[in-house]
Write a protein that holds these residues in place. Structure first.
Motif, short mmCIF file in Angstrom:
data_model
loop_
_atom_site.label_atom_id
_atom_site.label_comp_id
_atom_site.label_asym_id
_atom_site.label_seq_id
_atom_site.Cartn_x
_atom_site.Cartn_y
_atom_site.Cartn_z
N SER A 173 -17.57 -37.92 -32.38
CA SER A 173 -17.14 -37.28 -31.13
C SER A 173 -18.11 -37.60 -29.99
O SER A 173 -17.69 -37.79 -28.84
CB SER A 173 -17.01 -35.77 -31.32
OG SER A 173 -18.24 -35.19 -31.69
N ALA A 216 -8.60 -39.56 -29.38
CA ALA A 216 -9.10 -40.70 -28.61
C ALA A 216 -9.86 -40.20 -27.40
O ALA A 216 -9.69 -39.05 -26.97
CB ALA A 216 -7.95 -41.59 -28.16
N ARG A 217 -10.70 -41.06 -26.87
CA ARG A 217 -11.34 -40.69 -25.60
C ARG A 217 -10.26 -40.72 -24.52
O ARG A 217 -9.33 -41.54 -24.55
CB ARG A 217 -12.52 -41.59 -25.28
CG ARG A 217 -12.23 -43.05 -25.07
CD ARG A 217 -13.53 -43.82 -24.85
NE ARG A 217 -13.29 -45.24 -24.65
CZ ARG A 217 -13.11 -45.81 -23.47
NH1 ARG A 217 -13.15 -45.08 -22.36
NH2 ARG A 217 -12.90 -47.11 -23.36
N LEU A 265 -17.28 -41.09 -28.82
CA LEU A 265 -16.07 -41.09 -27.99
C LEU A 265 -16.39 -40.62 -26.57
O LEU A 265 -15.98 -41.24 -25.58
CB LEU A 265 -15.01 -40.17 -28.60
CG LEU A 265 -14.35 -40.62 -29.92
CD1 LEU A 265 -13.37 -39.57 -30.38
CD2 LEU A 265 -13.65 -41.95 -29.75
N ILE A 296 -12.15 -35.67 -25.13
CA ILE A 296 -11.46 -36.10 -26.34
C ILE A 296 -10.06 -35.51 -26.35
O ILE A 296 -9.88 -34.32 -26.08
CB ILE A 296 -12.23 -35.66 -27.60
CG1 ILE A 296 -13.64 -36.24 -27.59
CG2 ILE A 296 -11.50 -36.07 -28.87
CD1 ILE A 296 -14.53 -35.71 -28.68
N ASP A 355 -13.50 -45.53 -29.29
CA ASP A 355 -12.23 -45.22 -28.64
C ASP A 355 -11.38 -44.20 -29.37
O ASP A 355 -10.68 -43.41 -28.75
CB ASP A 355 -11.43 -46.51 -28.45
CG ASP A 355 -12.14 -47.50 -27.53
OD1 ASP A 355 -12.48 -47.11 -26.40
OD2 ASP A 355 -12.40 -48.63 -27.96
N PHE A 356 -11.43 -44.22 -30.71
CA PHE A 356 -10.63 -43.24 -31.45
C PHE A 356 -11.20 -43.03 -32.85
O PHE A 356 -12.00 -43.82 -33.35
CB PHE A 356 -9.16 -43.64 -31.51
CG PHE A 356 -8.86 -44.87 -32.35
CD1 PHE A 356 -8.13 -44.76 -33.53
CD2 PHE A 356 -9.27 -46.14 -31.94
CE1 PHE A 356 -7.84 -45.88 -34.30
CE2 PHE A 356 -8.97 -47.27 -32.70
CZ PHE A 356 -8.25 -47.14 -33.89
#
Length: 722
Positions: free
Chosen positions: A56, A287-288, A59, A85, A65-66
């Protein structure tokens, strides 16, 4: 028009070359799987991380990215990254595709249970003295303490917290006071003798069990949920707190019972929308925020299961990793992290179920240490661990020791190198020992140059010594050895004076400063024990980097440059430094002989000491109640966030955090053990301080298990007040 077409074409080409970084904890992905994700024309870069907390963070920082997160992991990340997130796909188990939530907790009561005290729908007073059928606590299930205790704490509005009673005892006292009796199997406390004492004092909370003596149900299937339902069906208890799926399976259509709702109302078991207490959201692909929409569009094709993926192995690998036992479903709503979690977990800040307003203030050193501590504190809250933890940022170990002494903080994990200072200078004591991985045990050796005129410890008389730090573990290990073999007096408590009489000189960094000694040695002694430090072209005898001979590598420099004739060092720290050729040194063994071979290798019979690497310390004069609270909270944290076999954890408290090692706990830690532990390295560590305690009290305090025994005695003492 032509420019627009070129721009669109360029954008398409850029997106075609774009790669997206997938982060996954090393516990859930191996190197082969990571490599498979990146084969061929893959659009994926694989990033292994320590745990979901680090994922986390990556991200939020744009370095990944995920990734995949379960609900508990999202709840951990929530206060730090509410808007960074975004959940984009829900992962539902293949056998439960129609279930909106991973699980739901419900309370079931008899339909004829009358609301004597409160009118319908306005409270839970009619449950008083009615008996609780609880599924219990077990390490084999994934309901944590917050979930398991949510109902019992929510329905009792008059929870009391007595000052002279521990949090866990206040909790069970409140349970007995409200429900009167119960069956509440499993461990109430993480230390077995305290757990048994609580069950003895509050036996009413086991009286509804099939086996009252052992506080267990006969039917132990499904983690006690069936036992709890049988307890209700057989009329022993007035309410059962269980998982909805077991009610649907075993009581479907039964009109004898009803759901009890959080607002005090009731619904029949046939209700198409049963009222629940906690609804656990499914795991997700998150994902971010910046790439969430792009990935939401790409993932369905990446994860689609069909034979064509054989030609695209990276898609096959990604699908297998993400959809191991589940199916990924796109989240059609634009839900924030908050929006997703609050669909099921209303109390995402965990404010409603705290038993007592108590806090453990954990002293930390610097920003990174404090950051990890803050994540640990959040994880503990989400798991229902009490008392809660707050983090007190300081600049150094010594500042933390002062803060704890001055009651501005309560505990800290210290390197064993500071064990003597913590006890002798600051009057602190062990709360729990940090059991150390065997290969990382603190192994202290006496090293001499090869060749050397020193052949035994008796030859050290009149020589010059190099110590990493005054009052450190190397210093104490040698003093202890020297006393036992008789080259210094075994009766004197003045260690600096003993060393000044044995050696002609030494470099003992820190012996002049108040951080290491409140009383201080005489000027003659400190001058002599600092004399070798000046050979480094620096008159400093400081325990910091201004002193070239400070710490283990500094002590080896002191020996290498002939400022000293012997160096007492922690061998694990030397092995990491390739500047010292092992062939140029030989170990002087504990039995007084030289090692047969050159080098730093020393087995346990040769080393001066082989002990644990760290410990958790606190005040000696804290109340027994507060000591118990800290003791049990840390053991509970160990249970959920330590090295729990066969499970994943949202935060690895003993491992690196966000790529940085030795934060809050040393990475060498394998677990926490009580002061009664008889582990060999723990016993060896205790032995180092036996004479220190004798000097402090005037007699041997051989009972190093004092805290542990006192905790148990405390409960026996109060048993008559149950």
């Amino acid at each position: 028009m032509r420019n627009i077409v070129l721009l669109l074409l360029l954008t398409t080409l850029v997106n075609a070359d774009q790669k997206y970084t997938f982060c996954a904890p090393v516990k859930t992905i191996n190197q082969d799987e990571c490599s498979a994700l990146q084969r061929g024309e893959s659009e994926i870069v694989c990033l292994p991380v320590a745990d979901s907390a680090e994922c986390s963070i990556r991200l939020a920082q744009g370095q990944a990215d995920f990734g995949v997160f379960n609900a508990e992991e999202l709840l951990l990340a929530y206060p730090f990254y509410q808007s960074d997130i975004v959940p984009i796909q829900q992962l539902r188990h293949r056998t439960k595709l129609s279930d909106e939530f991973e699980f739901q907790t419900v309370a079931v009561v008899r339909a004829d249970l009358t609301q004597i005290i409160n009118p319908p729908g306005t409270g839970f007073g009619y449950l008083k003295n009615g008996g609780l059928c609880h599924p219990g606590f077990s390490k084999s299930q994934w309901w944590n303490d917050y979930i398991l205790k949510y109902f019992e704490k929510t329905v009792n509005p008059d929870r009391q917290c007595q000052d002279k009673v521990s949090v866990i005892e206040n909790e069970v006292r409140n349970l007995r006071s409200f429900f009167g009796k119960a069956c509440r199997p499993g461990e109430w406390a993480s230390e077995s003798s305290i757990d048994q004492e609580l069950k003895r004092k509050y036996s009413e909370l086991c009286v509804l069990c099939d086996n009252q003596a052992n506080c267990t149900y006969n039917n132990k299937e499904h983690h006690g949920h069936l036992g709890a339902l049988n307890c209700l069906i057989n009329g022993r208890g007035g309410v059962a707190y269980v998982a909805l799926n077991y009610v649907n399976e075993y009581l479907r259509g039964n009109k004898t019972f009803e759901f009890l709702c959080p607002n005090g109302s009731r619904l029949p078991l046939t209700s198409p929308t049963p009222c629940t207490w906690i609804r656990q959201p499914w795991s997700v692909v998150a994902a971010r925020t910046e790439v969430a929409e792009i990935l939401k569009n790409k993932l369905p094709s990446w994860l689609k299961r069909d034979e064509t993926k054989v030609k695209e192995p990276w898609k096959w690998a990604l699908s297998r990793i993400i959809q191991e036992d589940s199916i990924a479903l796109n989240i059609t709503e634009n839900l924030s992290l908050t929006g997703y979690l609050t669909k099921g977990r209303v109390d995402v800040d965990f404010r409603s179920t705290q038993t007592c307003d108590r806090t453990i203030r954990w002293c930390t050193i610097g920003d990174m240490d404090t950051n990890k501590c803050n994540w640990m504190a959040r994880a503990a809250i989400a798991l229902g661990i009490e008392p809660r933890i707050s983090c007190v940022k300081s600049k150094s170990v010594f500042e933390c020791l002062r803060r704890i002494t001055d009651q501005q903080a309560d505990i800290i994990t210290i390197d064993s190198n500071y064990g003597y200072v913590a006890r002798k200078v600051y009057g602190l004591t062990t709360v729990l020992y940090c059991e150390t991985e065997k290969v990382n045990s603190s192994k202290i050796v006496a090293a001499v140059r090869e060749p050397s005129e020193i052949k035994s410890f008796q030859d050290l008389k009149g020589r010059t010594a190099c110590f990493p730090e005054y009052a450190g573990i190397s210093w104490l290990s040698f003093v202890n050895t020297a006393r036992k073999i008789g080259i210094v007096s075994s009766k004197s408590c003045d260690y600096p004076l003993l060393m000044s009489k044995l050696f002609s000189g030494a470099c003992t960094p820190g012996i002049k400063d108040r951080d290491h000694s409140r009383t201080g040695a005489s000027a003659d002694v400190t001058t002599k024990l600092c004399s070798a430090c000046s050979r480094s072209n620096n008159t400093s005898c400081a325990a910091n980097d201004t002193n070239r001979y400070y710490n283990d590598n500094g002590a080896m420099r002191c020996l290498t440059e002939s400022a000293g004739d012997v160096a007492f060092v922690e061998v694990g720290n030397i092995n990491e430094d390739n500047r010292f050729d092992p062939n140029n040194y030989r170990i002087l063994c504990k039995n007084g002989s030289l090692a047969s071979n050159t080098g730093f290798h020393a087995d346990d019979t040769c080393a001066l000491s082989v002990t644990i690497d760290s410990e958790v310390i606190g005040r000696k004069n804290d109340s027994q109640t507060y000591t118990t609270d800290i003791f049990l909270a840390l053991l509970k944290m160990e249970e959920w966030l330590g090295y729990r076999v066969g499970t994943t954890r949202p935060l690895d408290i003993y491992g690196p955090f966000n790529g940085t090692r030795n934060l809050v706990f040393k990475d060498s830690t394998s677990g926490l053990v009580s002061t009664s532990s008889t582990t060999k390295t723990v016993e060896a560590y205790k032995d180092l301080f036996s004479h220190v305690y004798q000097c402090s009290t005037g007699h041997l305090t051989a009972n190093t298990n004092f805290i542990f025994i006192a905790l148990v005695a405390f409960y026996h003492l109060l048993s008559s007040h149950a």
